[in-house]
Design a protein around this motif. Sequence first.
Motif, PDB file in Angstrom:
ATOM      1  N   PRO A   1       0.821  -1.226   0.000  1.00 42.68           N
ATOM      2  CA  PRO A   1       0.000   0.000   0.000  1.00 42.68           C
ATOM      3  C   PRO A   1       0.853   1.274   0.000  1.00 42.68           C
ATOM      4  CG  PRO A   1       0.062  -0.918   2.202  1.00 42.68           C
ATOM      5  CD  PRO A   1       0.817  -1.884   1.325  1.00 42.68           C
ATOM      6  N   LEU A   2       1.475   1.563  -1.119  1.00 46.38           N
ATOM      7  CA  LEU A   2       2.424   2.673  -1.204  1.00 46.38           C
ATOM      8  C   LEU A   2       1.771   4.015  -0.895  1.00 46.38           C
ATOM      9  CD1 LEU A   2       5.359   3.424  -1.912  1.00 46.38           C
ATOM     10  CD2 LEU A   2       4.635   3.664  -4.292  1.00 46.38           C
ATOM     11  N   ASN A   3       0.655   4.302  -1.545  1.00 49.80           N
ATOM     12  CA  ASN A   3      -0.002   5.600  -1.345  1.00 49.80           C
ATOM     13  C   ASN A   3      -0.539   5.755   0.081  1.00 49.80           C
ATOM     14  OD1 ASN A   3       0.459   6.464  -3.999  1.00 49.80           O
ATOM     15  ND2 ASN A   3      -1.354   5.369  -4.746  1.00 49.80           N
ATOM     16  N   SER A   4      -1.063   4.674   0.629  1.00 45.50           N
ATOM     17  CA  SER A   4      -1.566   4.732   2.010  1.00 45.50           C
ATOM     18  C   SER A   4      -0.433   5.005   2.989  1.00 45.50           C
ATOM     19  CB  SER A   4      -2.254   3.413   2.378  1.00 45.50           C
ATOM     20  OG  SER A   4      -3.389   3.200   1.571  1.00 45.50           O
ATOM     21  N   LEU A   5       0.713   4.388   2.751  1.00 43.13           N
ATOM     22  CA  LEU A   5       1.869   4.616   3.627  1.00 43.13           C
ATOM     23  C   LEU A   5       2.333   6.069   3.539  1.00 43.13           C
ATOM     24  CD1 LEU A   5       3.951   1.361   2.972  1.00 43.13           C
ATOM     25  CD2 LEU A   5       2.547   1.906   4.957  1.00 43.13           C
ATOM     26  N   ALA A   6       2.272   6.628   2.311  1.00 43.41           N
ATOM     27  CA  ALA A   6       2.680   8.023   2.137  1.00 43.41           C
ATOM     28  C   ALA A   6       1.753   8.967   2.890  1.00 43.41           C
ATOM     29  CB  ALA A   6       2.711   8.364   0.648  1.00 43.41           C
ATOM     30  N   GLU A   7       0.459   8.676   2.866  1.00 46.39           N
ATOM     31  CA  GLU A   7      -0.510   9.520   3.567  1.00 46.39           C
ATOM     32  C   GLU A   7      -0.391   9.362   5.084  1.00 46.39           C
ATOM     33  OE1 GLU A   7      -4.310   8.520   2.063  1.00 46.39           O
ATOM     34  OE2 GLU A   7      -3.913   9.274   0.024  1.00 46.39           O
ATOM     35  N   GLN A   8      -0.221   8.145   5.551  1.00 49.70           N
ATOM     36  CA  GLN A   8      -0.174   7.893   6.990  1.00 49.70           C
ATOM     37  C   GLN A   8       1.066   8.510   7.633  1.00 49.70           C
ATOM     38  OE1 GLN A   8      -0.411   3.650   7.392  1.00 49.70           O
ATOM     39  NE2 GLN A   8      -2.486   3.549   6.542  1.00 49.70           N
ATOM     40  N   SER A   9       2.181   8.519   6.929  1.00 50.46           N
ATOM     41  CA  SER A   9       3.427   9.036   7.506  1.00 50.46           C
ATOM     42  C   SER A   9       3.641  10.512   7.222  1.00 50.46           C
ATOM     43  CB  SER A   9       4.622   8.240   6.961  1.00 50.46           C
ATOM     44  OG  SER A   9       4.670   8.307   5.549  1.00 50.46           O
ATOM     45  N   ASP A  10       2.715  11.161   6.505  1.00 51.75           N
ATOM     46  CA  ASP A  10       2.834  12.582   6.154  1.00 51.75           C
ATOM     47  C   ASP A  10       4.162  12.833   5.438  1.00 51.75           C
ATOM     48  OD1 ASP A  10       2.341  15.220   5.817  1.00 51.75           O
ATOM     49  OD2 ASP A  10       2.504  15.776   7.929  1.00 51.75           O
ATOM     50  N   MET A  11       4.240  12.320   4.234  1.00 44.89           N
ATOM     51  CA  MET A  11       5.473  12.374   3.450  1.00 44.89           C
ATOM     52  C   MET A  11       5.973  13.799   3.237  1.00 44.89           C
ATOM     53  SD  MET A  11       6.169  10.569  -0.236  1.00 44.89           S
ATOM     54  CE  MET A  11       5.067  11.681  -1.121  1.00 44.89           C
ATOM     55  N   GLN A  12       5.090  14.781   3.244  1.00 44.22           N
ATOM     56  CA  GLN A  12       5.489  16.165   2.992  1.00 44.22           C
ATOM     57  C   GLN A  12       6.413  16.713   4.078  1.00 44.22           C
ATOM     58  OE1 GLN A  12       4.780  17.653   0.151  1.00 44.22           O
ATOM     59  NE2 GLN A  12       3.581  15.870  -0.494  1.00 44.22           N
ATOM     60  N   THR A  13       6.211  16.258   5.301  1.00 42.19           N
ATOM     61  CA  THR A  13       7.004  16.796   6.422  1.00 42.19           C
ATOM     62  C   THR A  13       7.983  15.788   7.004  1.00 42.19           C
ATOM     63  OG1 THR A  13       5.255  16.177   7.977  1.00 42.19           O
ATOM     64  CG2 THR A  13       5.178  18.406   7.048  1.00 42.19           C
ATOM     65  N   ASP A  14       7.765  14.489   6.751  1.00 41.29           N
ATOM     66  CA  ASP A  14       8.629  13.464   7.357  1.00 41.29           C
ATOM     67  C   ASP A  14       8.879  12.360   6.338  1.00 41.29           C
ATOM     68  OD1 ASP A  14      10.089  11.916   9.026  1.00 41.29           O
ATOM     69  OD2 ASP A  14       8.534  11.611  10.538  1.00 41.29           O
ATOM     70  N   ILE A  15       9.792  12.618   5.418  1.00 42.12           N
ATOM     71  CA  ILE A  15      10.081  11.652   4.362  1.00 42.12           C
ATOM     72  C   ILE A  15      10.738  10.407   4.935  1.00 42.12           C
ATOM     73  CG2 ILE A  15      12.306  12.764   3.858  1.00 42.12           C
ATOM     74  CD1 ILE A  15       9.971  10.992   1.352  1.00 42.12           C
ATOM     75  N   THR A  16      11.557  10.549   5.999  1.00 36.42           N
ATOM     76  CA  THR A  16      12.239   9.397   6.584  1.00 36.42           C
ATOM     77  C   THR A  16      11.247   8.402   7.178  1.00 36.42           C
ATOM     78  OG1 THR A  16      14.137  10.801   7.111  1.00 36.42           O
ATOM     79  CG2 THR A  16      14.028   8.666   8.196  1.00 36.42           C
ATOM     80  N   SER A  17      10.194   8.914   7.812  1.00 37.59           N
ATOM     81  CA  SER A  17       9.171   8.043   8.381  1.00 37.59           C
ATOM     82  C   SER A  17       8.489   7.223   7.289  1.00 37.59           C
ATOM     83  CB  SER A  17       8.143   8.880   9.147  1.00 37.59           C
ATOM     84  OG  SER A  17       7.101   8.063   9.633  1.00 37.59           O
ATOM     85  N   PHE A  18       8.204   7.854   6.154  1.00 38.49           N
ATOM     86  CA  PHE A  18       7.588   7.153   5.033  1.00 38.49           C
ATOM     87  C   PHE A  18       8.514   6.066   4.500  1.00 38.49           C
ATOM     88  CE2 PHE A  18       7.715   7.154   0.300  1.00 38.49           C
ATOM     89  CZ  PHE A  18       6.623   6.324   0.085  1.00 38.49           C
ATOM     90  N   LEU A  19       9.793   6.394   4.317  1.00 41.79           N
ATOM     91  CA  LEU A  19      10.742   5.420   3.782  1.00 41.79           C
ATOM     92  C   LEU A  19      10.952   4.259   4.757  1.00 41.79           C
ATOM     93  CD1 LEU A  19      13.411   7.828   2.223  1.00 41.79           C
ATOM     94  CD2 LEU A  19      11.679   6.482   1.016  1.00 41.79           C
ATOM     95  N   ASP A  20      10.981   4.566   6.051  1.00 35.80           N
ATOM     96  CA  ASP A  20      11.138   3.507   7.051  1.00 35.80           C
ATOM     97  C   ASP A  20       9.940   2.554   7.028  1.00 35.80           C
ATOM     98  OD1 ASP A  20      13.549   4.523   7.823  1.00 35.80           O
ATOM     99  OD2 ASP A  20      12.795   5.539   9.619  1.00 35.80           O
TER     100      ASP A  20
END
Length: 296
Positions: A167-186
């Motif tokens: 679920p790539l897009n869901s992970l991006a939304e849940q981790s707030d990729m705009q402000t925390d890219i590391t959280s999304f990648l992790d």
Amino acid sequence: MEVSSTKGVLSHLSLLEVQARSRKTRPQQSSRIKELKAKVEALRIQRDQLRAEIETHKNLQKLRASMDKQCANGEEEEPEEEEEKMDADSENSQLLRLMARHTQLKDLLHAHHIIGGYNVTKTTHGRGVCVSLATAYEGVYLETYNVELNVKPRMRITRHNVPPFIPLNSLAEQSDMQTDITSFLDSLSRHLNGFAGRKQQLKLVKELHKSVEVMESNVLCSILVMLLTVPRKKTHVLCTLEYTDHTRCLPTRVHCECEVDKELPDSPEWKNNCSLLMETPVHTALTTMRNMDIIV
């Protein structure tokens, strides 16, 4: 005459006393002078060392600037021009080059650590980056996945080769990729490594346990149904492993059933087997069960 004689004796005694004191102070003064001279010599050596370090630092800075410039331009040649300026005939030039390369690699490793340990390269368009996420299991590197991100005007995913069931897009939304890219990648890395680990376990089950029949599995490897043969009972046990946490390689639920002996799955032995399957990678657990003569 007696008075004069007495004064003469006192004067002589005073002179002897002064001479005795001077003899005592001379060794002390000599020792102090030696101590000061040794301290001066130590300070001179320290000064010379500092001067040498400053000169070395200046040369390293020159080399680093030249090496960084060449890396930015995509060149691979040694910084020959800077070496000539820095005295190419010097015996220390090779050592300085190694030191400059060492500091450059340390800076790259530090930057790599800051971005979370991911390999990041600039895209050809210059407006984004491509992040590589490697997967591994039990010390073996498996597939590498790439995610291309556009950073202007907003952070967004442009291209990737991540499997569609992640679920790539869901992970991006849940981790707030705009402000925390590391959280999304992790988060994405955990999902990919969980999938890669489960997939590798399934592969090892098929390679190491020929007597175990894999009845069912899905592309996400989140469910695994195996038919196990019990030699003493001369019967079969249907074992189902469910992986509801897709970031893990261990199942969250194990269920066993036997058509011939309904009470077998509830026996203490098979309850221990279910616990073993939940706490140990499936291929390792099957090996343990086979060594204990529980399955063929």
